[in-house]
Design an enzyme around this catalytic site. Structure first.
Site, PDB file in Angstrom:
ATOM      1  N   TYR A  12      39.602  36.640  38.525  1.00 31.33           N
ATOM      2  CA  TYR A  12      40.066  37.922  38.837  1.00 31.33           C
ATOM      3  C   TYR A  12      41.015  38.492  38.073  1.00 31.33           C
ATOM      4  CZ  TYR A  12      41.027  42.214  42.024  1.00 31.33           C
ATOM      5  OH  TYR A  12      40.965  43.242  42.471  1.00 31.33           O
ATOM      6  N   ASP A  13      42.326  37.902  38.132  1.00 30.42           N
ATOM      7  CA  ASP A  13      43.617  38.108  37.479  1.00 30.42           C
ATOM      8  C   ASP A  13      43.311  38.345  36.002  1.00 30.42           C
ATOM      9  OD1 ASP A  13      44.263  37.343  40.126  1.00 30.42           O
ATOM     10  OD2 ASP A  13      45.885  35.927  39.487  1.00 30.42           O
ATOM     11  N   LYS A  45      40.695  41.189  35.000  1.00 28.08           N
ATOM     12  CA  LYS A  45      41.320  42.474  35.172  1.00 28.08           C
ATOM     13  C   LYS A  45      42.347  42.822  33.960  1.00 28.08           C
ATOM     14  CE  LYS A  45      39.754  44.221  39.136  1.00 28.08           C
ATOM     15  NZ  LYS A  45      39.023  45.743  39.097  1.00 28.08           N
ATOM     16  N   VAL A  66      44.219  39.754  54.190  1.00 30.95           N
ATOM     17  CA  VAL A  66      45.359  39.420  55.339  1.00 30.95           C
ATOM     18  C   VAL A  66      45.166  40.467  56.271  1.00 30.95           C
ATOM     19  CG1 VAL A  66      47.373  40.615  54.155  1.00 30.95           C
ATOM     20  CG2 VAL A  66      47.595  38.858  55.985  1.00 30.95           C
ATOM     21  N   SER A  81      42.555  42.668  57.199  1.00 27.07           N
ATOM     22  CA  SER A  81      41.369  42.324  57.984  1.00 27.07           C
ATOM     23  C   SER A  81      41.108  41.270  58.731  1.00 27.07           C
ATOM     24  CB  SER A  81      40.108  42.599  57.025  1.00 27.07           C
ATOM     25  OG  SER A  81      40.450  41.813  56.014  1.00 27.07           O
ATOM     26  N   PHE A  85      43.773  39.414  60.040  1.00 23.64           N
ATOM     27  CA  PHE A  85      44.660  39.583  61.266  1.00 23.64           C
ATOM     28  C   PHE A  85      44.040  40.563  62.377  1.00 23.64           C
ATOM     29  CE2 PHE A  85      49.055  38.573  59.088  1.00 23.64           C
ATOM     30  CZ  PHE A  85      48.509  37.200  58.957  1.00 23.64           C
ATOM     31  N   GLY A  89      54.890  32.435  56.271  1.00 24.36           N
ATOM     32  CA  GLY A  89      54.935  33.685  56.736  1.00 24.36           C
ATOM     33  C   GLY A  89      55.902  34.855  55.982  1.00 24.36           C
ATOM     34  N   GLN A 130      56.182  35.022  52.754  1.00 23.45           N
ATOM     35  CA  GLN A 130      55.821  35.783  51.443  1.00 23.45           C
ATOM     36  C   GLN A 130      55.787  37.194  51.917  1.00 23.45           C
ATOM     37  OE1 GLN A 130      54.361  33.498  52.995  1.00 23.45           O
ATOM     38  NE2 GLN A 130      51.951  33.540  52.854  1.00 23.45           N
ATOM     39  N   ASP A 142      49.063  31.704  45.372  1.00 23.98           N
ATOM     40  CA  ASP A 142      49.480  32.737  46.226  1.00 23.98           C
ATOM     41  C   ASP A 142      50.803  33.374  45.887  1.00 23.98           C
ATOM     42  OD1 ASP A 142      48.166  34.403  48.541  1.00 23.98           O
ATOM     43  OD2 ASP A 142      50.140  33.793  49.190  1.00 23.98           O
TER      44      ASP A 142
END
Length: 349
Positions: A172-173, A176, A214, A216, A218, A234, A236, A300
């Site tokens: 993906y990275d 793109k 994240v 959706s 949560f 948590g 980040q 990440d």
């Protein structure tokens, strides 16, 4: 406070875009292709363009896009759906092209990384060749992922990024990043009117419950009363942009002078830790979910926040929807969707 009573009362309302229709008021109505038009962002964009009076062609292979996202648009004579994968060439007569065709959540784009890369590269090539043949202006929905795990904060468009070329997110990275290269080279070599925007974390109604991102994750976990899973400690950070604001940015960018090719960051500069987001979702849903921690995925990003100075200066754009307001609308959507799924399951048993 538990807001779900009010949310349920209003959750069946269709989302109606209220953005920059005026940008098109003095221009002829256009025939516009939205690649990936049945997806989360694509369906909102189709709706906005239709509301502005344009003829819209939704092109989608429905790998992650959903029929329900565009069901309410099918009654319009100015809306057409074509099932097609942009990896394969095609031909249409159009005036503008928005390229949103690519899975955007890690579980989806990692499920077939080779096809994700093909979608980014071959798909962009096919759309750019179509733009060359037809003289259409074309916008590429790029991503903040081109910055990778950034060493510059906040991220400005001139930053080249810190991307792993062979990690689990690379399809993906790097896909793109290569798509951006193609857009700028077609502009230089073939004089195609290209536009590139870099999208930062966007959320809102029509995200998939199994999206894996994240917001959706949560919300669905909180509504089900399940443990909320945070990957890492948590700390980040992310910046969350509501979908209506992003679509407004798309339209402003497409309508901008041809000299503005981008890239232009589109995102909300408000920065929150993932832990803060989890607490907000728990509070807004009134959930009793507990927070649990799992190991952080490979590559990440630790920080993510856009510098939107260029968008403010060149497009007159900045986000208007704050996180609490946007989350309430998104919670309402998911609450309605989960209740509907429960009823359908009960009818089958």
């Amino acid at each position: 406070m538990n807001y779900l009573g009010n949310i349920r009362a209003n959750s069946s309302r269709k989302t109606t875009y209220k953005g920059s229709y005026s940008l098109y008021n003095n221009q002829p109505k256009r025939r516009i292709l939205v690649a990936g038009g049945a997806g989360f962002l694509g369906s909102h964009l189709c709706e906005a363009l239709l509301n502005a009076g344009h003829q819209v062609i939704c092109l989608d292979n429905f790998s992650t896009g959903l029929q329900r996202n565009i069901a309410h648009l099918r009654r319009l004579e100015t809306f057409t759906t074509i099932a097609h994968d942009i990896v394969q060439p095609f031909d249409l007569q159009i005036d503008e092209i928005y390229n949103l065709a690519c899975p955007a959540s890690p579980p989806h784009y990692q499920s077939d990384p080779v096809h994700t890369t093909k979608t980014c590269v071959l798909g962009s090539l096919n759309l750019l060749e179509l733009a060359t043949r037809t003289g259409a202006r074309i916008l590429q929905a790029s991503t903040s992922e081109v910055y990778g795990d950034p060493n510059v904060h906040p991220q400005v468009e001139s930053y080249w990024g810190n991307v792993n070329p062979f990690g689990p997110r690379s399809c993906y990275d790097e896909g793109k990043r290569c798509a951006e290269t193609l857009f700028f080279d077609f502009h230089k070599k073939h004089n195609v009117e290209t536009k590139v925007v870099r999208i930062f974390n966007t959320y809102g109604p029509r995200m998939r419950p199994d999206d894996g991102r994240v917001v959706s994750n949560f919300i669905v976990q909180a509504l089900k009363g399940e443990d909320i899973t945070i990957y890492g400690d948590g700390s980040q950070t992310r910046s969350f942009c509501f979908v209506d604001d992003l679509i407004d940015g798309f339209i402003r960018m497409m309508a901008s002078p041809s000299s503005l090719t981008g890239p232009v960051n589109l995102g909300n500069p408000g920065e929150f830790t993932i832990g803060e987001l989890a607490e907000k979702v728990i509070g807004l849903t009134g959930s009793r979910s507990k927070i649990i921690h799992r190991p952080l995925p490979v590559d990440d990003p630790r920080q993510r926040r856009p510098d939107i100075s260029l968008a403010m200066q060149e497009l007159g754009w900045r986000p208007k929807v704050n996180l609490a307001s946007g989350l309430l609308q998104t919670i309402g959507y998911f609450d309605h969707l989960l209740a509907q799924s429960t009823r359908e399951l009960e009818e089958l048993t």
